[in-house]
Scaffold this motif. Structure first.
Motif, short mmCIF file in Angstrom:
data_model
loop_
_atom_site.label_atom_id
_atom_site.label_comp_id
_atom_site.label_asym_id
_atom_site.label_seq_id
_atom_site.Cartn_x
_atom_site.Cartn_y
_atom_site.Cartn_z
N VAL A 4 -6.05 49.50 -26.22
CA VAL A 4 -4.87 48.68 -25.91
C VAL A 4 -3.69 49.64 -25.89
CG1 VAL A 4 -3.40 46.77 -26.63
CG2 VAL A 4 -5.86 46.67 -27.07
N ASP A 5 -3.08 49.80 -24.73
CA ASP A 5 -1.99 50.76 -24.56
C ASP A 5 -2.37 52.13 -25.10
OD1 ASP A 5 -0.37 48.95 -23.24
OD2 ASP A 5 0.78 48.41 -25.03
N GLY A 6 -3.64 52.53 -24.87
CA GLY A 6 -4.11 53.85 -25.28
C GLY A 6 -4.55 53.95 -26.73
N ARG A 7 -4.45 52.86 -27.50
CA ARG A 7 -4.83 52.87 -28.92
C ARG A 7 -6.14 52.12 -29.10
NH1 ARG A 7 -0.17 50.06 -28.71
NH2 ARG A 7 -1.21 48.26 -29.63
N SER A 8 -6.98 52.61 -30.00
CA SER A 8 -8.15 51.85 -30.42
C SER A 8 -7.68 50.78 -31.39
CB SER A 8 -9.17 52.76 -31.11
OG SER A 8 -9.72 53.66 -30.19
N GLU A 9 -8.17 49.57 -31.22
CA GLU A 9 -7.80 48.47 -32.11
C GLU A 9 -9.07 47.78 -32.60
OE1 GLU A 9 -4.90 47.89 -33.21
OE2 GLU A 9 -3.49 48.71 -31.76
N ARG A 10 -8.92 46.97 -33.63
CA ARG A 10 -10.04 46.19 -34.16
C ARG A 10 -10.25 44.95 -33.30
NH1 ARG A 10 -10.64 47.31 -40.11
NH2 ARG A 10 -11.89 45.42 -40.05
N MET A 17 -0.73 40.92 -27.23
CA MET A 17 0.63 40.49 -26.94
C MET A 17 0.89 40.70 -25.45
SD MET A 17 2.57 42.11 -30.26
CE MET A 17 4.16 41.78 -29.57
N ALA A 18 1.68 39.83 -24.86
CA ALA A 18 2.01 39.94 -23.44
C ALA A 18 2.62 41.31 -23.15
CB ALA A 18 2.97 38.83 -23.03
N GLY A 19 2.27 41.86 -21.99
CA GLY A 19 2.83 43.14 -21.58
C GLY A 19 2.01 44.35 -21.97
N GLU A 20 0.97 44.14 -22.76
CA GLU A 20 0.10 45.26 -23.12
C GLU A 20 -0.96 45.47 -22.03
OE1 GLU A 20 0.12 45.26 -27.93
OE2 GLU A 20 -1.05 43.69 -26.97
N SER A 21 -1.62 46.60 -22.11
CA SER A 21 -2.64 46.93 -21.13
C SER A 21 -3.94 47.22 -21.86
CB SER A 21 -2.13 48.14 -20.36
OG SER A 21 -3.14 48.97 -19.95
N ILE A 22 -5.03 46.62 -21.36
CA ILE A 22 -6.36 46.85 -21.94
C ILE A 22 -7.16 47.70 -20.95
CG2 ILE A 22 -8.55 45.79 -22.63
CD1 ILE A 22 -6.98 43.26 -23.33
N ASP A 23 -7.69 48.80 -21.42
CA ASP A 23 -8.59 49.64 -20.62
C ASP A 23 -9.94 49.61 -21.30
OD1 ASP A 23 -6.74 50.66 -18.62
OD2 ASP A 23 -5.80 51.71 -20.29
N LEU A 24 -10.99 49.47 -20.49
CA LEU A 24 -12.33 49.45 -21.07
C LEU A 24 -13.33 50.12 -20.16
CD1 LEU A 24 -14.50 46.82 -20.14
CD2 LEU A 24 -12.29 45.79 -20.52
N THR A 25 -14.34 50.66 -20.80
CA THR A 25 -15.45 51.29 -20.08
C THR A 25 -16.72 50.57 -20.49
OG1 THR A 25 -14.34 53.42 -20.05
CG2 THR A 25 -16.73 53.43 -19.69
N ILE A 26 -17.43 50.05 -19.49
CA ILE A 26 -18.74 49.43 -19.74
C ILE A 26 -19.78 50.48 -19.34
CG2 ILE A 26 -20.31 47.57 -19.12
CD1 ILE A 26 -17.80 45.88 -18.43
N PRO A 27 -20.54 50.98 -20.33
CA PRO A 27 -21.50 52.04 -20.03
C PRO A 27 -22.72 51.51 -19.27
CG PRO A 27 -21.64 51.41 -22.33
CD PRO A 27 -20.51 50.62 -21.73
N VAL A 28 -23.42 52.43 -18.63
CA VAL A 28 -24.68 52.08 -17.98
C VAL A 28 -25.70 51.79 -19.09
CG1 VAL A 28 -26.52 52.96 -16.50
CG2 VAL A 28 -24.14 53.57 -16.03
N PRO A 29 -26.44 50.69 -18.99
CA PRO A 29 -27.41 50.36 -20.06
C PRO A 29 -28.51 51.39 -20.19
CG PRO A 29 -27.31 48.60 -18.39
CD PRO A 29 -26.42 49.70 -17.95
#
Length: 72
Positions: A48-54, A60-72
């Motif tokens: 979330v905005d470059g930070r790892s979170e729990r 919160m509105a205005g944040e950015s979520i980046d995610l990587t879904i790995p190949v199984p």
């Protein structure tokens, strides 16, 4: 229900999931189960905005979520 996303790297705005837990928000945005989303979060595949979170982090509105879904 959204068809689950396949392997790859994705970016989302938190505007549609503002106030929700991160695991629930990721699940809603990607079509994955909440357990799958929590696993991605716990293994550092979601930031979330470059930070790892729990999984319990509240988006919160205005944040950015980046995610990587790995190949199984």
């Amino acid at each position: 229900m959204t068809e689950p996303l396949g392997p790859g790297t994705y970016g989302f705005s938190t505007d549609d999931v503002s106030g929700e837990r991160l695991d629930l928000g990721v699940a809603r945005l990607t079509g994955l189960s909440r357990t799958q989303a929590a696993t991605l979060i716990a293994t550092g595949k979601v930031t979330v905005d470059g930070r790892s979170e729990r999984a319990s982090f509240r988006c919160m509105a205005g944040e950015s979520i980046d995610l990587t879904i790995p190949v199984p």
